[in-house]
Design a protein around this motif. Structure first.
Motif, PDB file in Angstrom:
ATOM      1  N   THR A  67      83.962  66.320 -48.011  1.00 41.94           N
ATOM      2  CA  THR A  67      84.527  64.985 -47.922  1.00 41.94           C
ATOM      3  C   THR A  67      85.587  64.809 -48.994  1.00 41.94           C
ATOM      4  O   THR A  67      85.344  65.105 -50.173  1.00 41.94           O
ATOM      5  CB  THR A  67      83.432  63.914 -48.109  1.00 41.94           C
ATOM      6  OG1 THR A  67      82.427  64.083 -47.105  1.00 41.94           O
ATOM      7  CG2 THR A  67      84.021  62.509 -48.018  1.00 41.94           C
ATOM      8  N   PHE A  68      86.760  64.326 -48.585  1.00 43.01           N
ATOM      9  CA  PHE A  68      87.816  64.058 -49.568  1.00 43.01           C
ATOM     10  C   PHE A  68      87.391  62.902 -50.458  1.00 43.01           C
ATOM     11  O   PHE A  68      86.915  61.874 -49.993  1.00 43.01           O
ATOM     12  CB  PHE A  68      89.130  63.734 -48.872  1.00 43.01           C
ATOM     13  CG  PHE A  68      90.236  63.368 -49.830  1.00 43.01           C
ATOM     14  CD1 PHE A  68      90.876  64.350 -50.570  1.00 43.01           C
ATOM     15  CD2 PHE A  68      90.606  62.050 -50.001  1.00 43.01           C
ATOM     16  CE1 PHE A  68      91.890  64.015 -51.459  1.00 43.01           C
ATOM     17  CE2 PHE A  68      91.620  61.702 -50.878  1.00 43.01           C
ATOM     18  CZ  PHE A  68      92.264  62.688 -51.616  1.00 43.01           C
ATOM     19  N   ASP A  69      87.582  63.079 -51.761  1.00 44.63           N
ATOM     20  CA  ASP A  69      87.156  62.072 -52.729  1.00 44.63           C
ATOM     21  C   ASP A  69      88.339  61.289 -53.293  1.00 44.63           C
ATOM     22  O   ASP A  69      88.412  60.075 -53.198  1.00 44.63           O
ATOM     23  CB  ASP A  69      86.372  62.737 -53.869  1.00 44.63           C
ATOM     24  CG  ASP A  69      85.867  61.754 -54.901  1.00 44.63           C
ATOM     25  OD1 ASP A  69      86.684  61.336 -55.751  1.00 44.63           O
ATOM     26  OD2 ASP A  69      84.675  61.408 -54.875  1.00 44.63           O
ATOM     27  N   GLN A 114      93.539  67.527 -55.874  1.00 40.02           N
ATOM     28  CA  GLN A 114      92.766  66.879 -54.818  1.00 40.02           C
ATOM     29  C   GLN A 114      91.300  67.221 -55.056  1.00 40.02           C
ATOM     30  O   GLN A 114      90.956  68.382 -55.281  1.00 40.02           O
ATOM     31  CB  GLN A 114      93.195  67.381 -53.444  1.00 40.02           C
ATOM     32  CG  GLN A 114      94.592  66.984 -53.015  1.00 40.02           C
ATOM     33  CD  GLN A 114      94.864  67.360 -51.568  1.00 40.02           C
ATOM     34  OE1 GLN A 114      93.951  67.357 -50.728  1.00 40.02           O
ATOM     35  NE2 GLN A 114      96.113  67.702 -51.260  1.00 40.02           N
ATOM     36  N   TRP A 165      87.529  67.341 -53.528  1.00 37.65           N
ATOM     37  CA  TRP A 165      86.701  67.366 -52.330  1.00 37.65           C
ATOM     38  C   TRP A 165      85.260  67.612 -52.759  1.00 37.65           C
ATOM     39  O   TRP A 165      85.014  68.377 -53.692  1.00 37.65           O
ATOM     40  CB  TRP A 165      87.161  68.467 -51.380  1.00 37.65           C
ATOM     41  CG  TRP A 165      88.533  68.250 -50.828  1.00 37.65           C
ATOM     42  CD1 TRP A 165      89.733  68.419 -51.475  1.00 37.65           C
ATOM     43  CD2 TRP A 165      88.861  67.808 -49.507  1.00 37.65           C
ATOM     44  NE1 TRP A 165      90.773  68.109 -50.659  1.00 37.65           N
ATOM     45  CE2 TRP A 165      90.271  67.740 -49.426  1.00 37.65           C
ATOM     46  CE3 TRP A 165      88.100  67.477 -48.382  1.00 37.65           C
ATOM     47  CZ2 TRP A 165      90.936  67.341 -48.275  1.00 37.65           C
ATOM     48  CZ3 TRP A 165      88.770  67.088 -47.226  1.00 37.65           C
ATOM     49  CH2 TRP A 165      90.163  67.014 -47.170  1.00 37.65           C
TER      50      TRP A 165
END
Length: 618
Positions: free
Chosen positions: A463-465, A476, A478
């Motif tokens: 899940t992208f945070d 980025q 994750w």
């Protein structure tokens, strides 16, 4: 000399014109003894060597001759620490103050931005030692013993058998820190000029240099001195351990400074399974680790420290039974850091392994390995330049196909085992599909992907945070939790092709282009950020540099392109330094952007050096 240090000093050198115009606004504070933090224990020169070489040698020279590669760019000559005359009238406190607060009017930065007081003191101690020699100091010790020790004491504490009156205590850091060699010599001549009257100037200086060693530890001397430190401990046997005795009833105590072992002590375990170590050094720079061997396995305490204010502490060592079943092994935390260079991914992975059982997992035999193995880590089949922070392939770690096994037993508890692995993956084109299997149930996985324009990341199992800035570089973030065993797939598109130029080097800051992707998230755990910064800024770039030098990763960027990038980065650093000096950029933003630019400059310089070495070999 590290390339990062060169970049730091070079970038400070580039702001000379501005400071020549604005010295009044940008001068460092004048020397003030009240701003000097007295060290809690004698500074240890050997512990400051790496810091000196990284942060000071670019100007002051590796040998302290004032002839570092950037010294010529300074408005005034750099202090030559190897010159006794240059040091003679300076106290350690003066050197500490200058190091901590800088001399901006002379283009010396304040190192308090990067080093704590303890690190500064050790660095100053190493710089001080550059004008001394072991042979001369030992000769001074003989002179001191013959003519001074009867009054001033063998240890310099002013407690000799013939001591009268109030003699100075050369071991009292609250006193010695603020006194120069010149002041000591003047006091000597005033108090008793007849002592050493027939000595040469060199002999007098040697005696005073020996006296100085009562308040700092030169690089050739062990930092351990008898003290009033005490470590007591108890051996506890876990449930159903099956172990009742310790091998030879011996308890070991290892002392470390700066993660380097400096001494080992032994004692005998008492009948009630307790032990004691006495007369230990109470130096906060030292850490101790107590351990025993039971049934061929080593068990240890937590790290222990002693200070003058807390000279006693206790330890517990728990002994467990053994098992060859991996059923209770778990990855408590995994952190993956992915950076990309033109034509290559560079990865660092941190695994904190736990054992949910009540027995030590001692390993099991697998085909292809001649010793029992414990934890297995999956590595992509095209990984190159595989290295470990805490072991080596063929020694602690063994490889069978795409699995690398650890051979160290895993104690019960959370995060009792740590594995840090680094490697590079060359690729062609502008995309790469990273597939990696987690062989155990994983409580928490966080992946940091170095961010730059046009990068697209797709991680179906994660899940992208957020997008976070960590120590000047943007990532980025994750995440995944309670996962596996199973495969993690990370699809990367828009990667830098082999002959591309990294846009982060041209832009001067990777953060500006992509921050709009997500709201900046909260800071990660402090220790994780520290580890990740260390890996990203040093180990990751280092892996790429080594890979390029060895030909594992081709680099078709020309020397001229790299030199153009180098000049662009230097100019950008000079620009933001000018803006900061004029008050147009705040301290936080200045440091963030400057750190990012320095890291990029370091990478360019590494690549220039790699191509130079390849050209020489050809």
């Amino acid at each position: 000399m590290s390339l990062l240090s060169f970049a730091i000093i070079l970038s400070f050198g580039s702001i000379a014109p501005l400071y020549a115009q604005d010295q009044g606004a940008r001068q460092s504070p004048p020397y003030d003894p009240a701003q000097v933090t007295t060290p809690l224990a004698p500074p240890f020169a050997a512990a400051g060597r790496a810091s000196y070489l990284e942060n000071c040698a670019p100007c002051h020279g590796e040998q302290g001759l004032g002839n570092g590669p950037t010294a010529a760019d300074l408005p005034d000559p750099a202090t030559a620490f190897a010159d006794k005359a240059a040091i003679w009238e300076l106290s350690p406190a003066m050197l500490f103050h200058t190091t901590k607060f800088g001399r901006l009017e002379k283009l010396m930065p304040p190192w308090s931005n990067r080093l704590d007081d303890s690190e500064i003191w050790n660095t100053v101690a190493f710089a001080w030692s550059l004008h001394t020699k072991e042979s001369e100091t030992r000769a001074g010790a003989e002179l001191y013993t013959q003519s001074c020790a009867n009054c001033h004491g063998e240890s310099g504490a002013g407690d000799g058998p013939d001591a009268t009156g109030d003699l100075p205590d050369f071991t009292d850091l609250r006193y010695t820190t603020f006194v120069s060699q010149a002041e000591w010599q003047a006091g000597w001549q005033e108090a008793h000029p007849e002592i050493g009257a027939d000595w040469s100037s060199a002999q007098q200086e040697a005696a005073l240099e020996y006296i100085r060693t009562f308040s700092y530890t030169p690089p050739w001397q062990s930092p351990l001195r008898p003290g009033n430190g005490v470590i007591t401990g108890t051996i506890v046997f876990g449930a159903d351990s099956g172990v009742q005795t310790i091998d030879d009833s011996v308890v070991l105590l290892d002392a470390y400074m700066g993660f380097e072992p400096v001494a080992r002590f032994t004692t005998t375990l008492s009948a009630d399974n307790t032990f004691i170590f006495e007369n230990l050094t109470v130096d906060p720079n030292l850490v101790y680790l107590a351990s025993v061997v039971a049934d061929g396995l080593s068990y240890s305490s937590a790290m222990l420290s002693l200070t003058p204010e807390r000279s006693a502490t206790s330890a517990t060592i728990t002994i467990y039974g053994a098992t060859d079943s991996p059923e209770n092994i778990r990855i408590n935390r995994a952190h993956w850091i992915i950076d990309s260079q033109p034509g290559a991914l560079v990865l660092a992975q941190i695994y904190l392994i736990g054992n949910q059982g009540d027995r030590t997992f001692i390993g099991r035999m697998v085909d292809g390995v001649d010793t029992p193995v414990t934890v297995g880590i999956d590595i992509p089949p095209d990984a190159q330049e595989i290295t470990f922070q805490n072991g080596a392939l063929g020694n602690r770690f063994r490889r069978v196909g795409n699995i690398i096994y650890d051979t160290m037993p895993v104690l019960p508890g959370d995060s009792t085992q740590q594995i840090i692995v680094q490697y590079a993956i060359p690729f062609s084109g502008s995309s790469y599909d990273l597939r990696q299997e987690l062989l155990y149930r994983t409580d928490s996985l966080s992946t940091l992907v170095a961010n730059y324009p046009n990068l697209r990341v797709d991680a179906p199992e994660m899940t992208f945070d957020s997008v976070q800035n960590i120590q000047g570089s943007e990532y980025q973030i994750w995440r995944q939790s309670n996962f596996g065993p199973g495969t993690i797939e990370i699809k990367l598109q828009g990667l830098l092709e082999r002959d591309a130029v990294d846009p982060r080097m041209l832009s001067g800051a990777s953060a500006g282009a992509t921050t709009q992707l997500a709201q900046i998230g909260p800071p990660m755990e402090a220790w994780v950020s520290w580890v990740m910064m260390a890996l990203v800024a040093a180990a990751l770039l280092g892996v790429t540099g080594v890979a390029i030098q060895r030909g594992a990763i081709a680099s078709t960027t020309t020397n001229q392109e790299l030199k153009t990038l180098q000049e662009s980065l230097i100019a950008e650093i000079a620009k933001i330094d000018d803006l900061h000096a004029l008050g147009q950029i705040g301290d936080t933003e200045w440091l963030r952007r400057r750190t990012n630019l320095k890291a990029q400059l370091m990478d360019v310089m590494r690549r220039l050096e790699a191509t130079r070495q390849v050209a020489q070999q050809v």
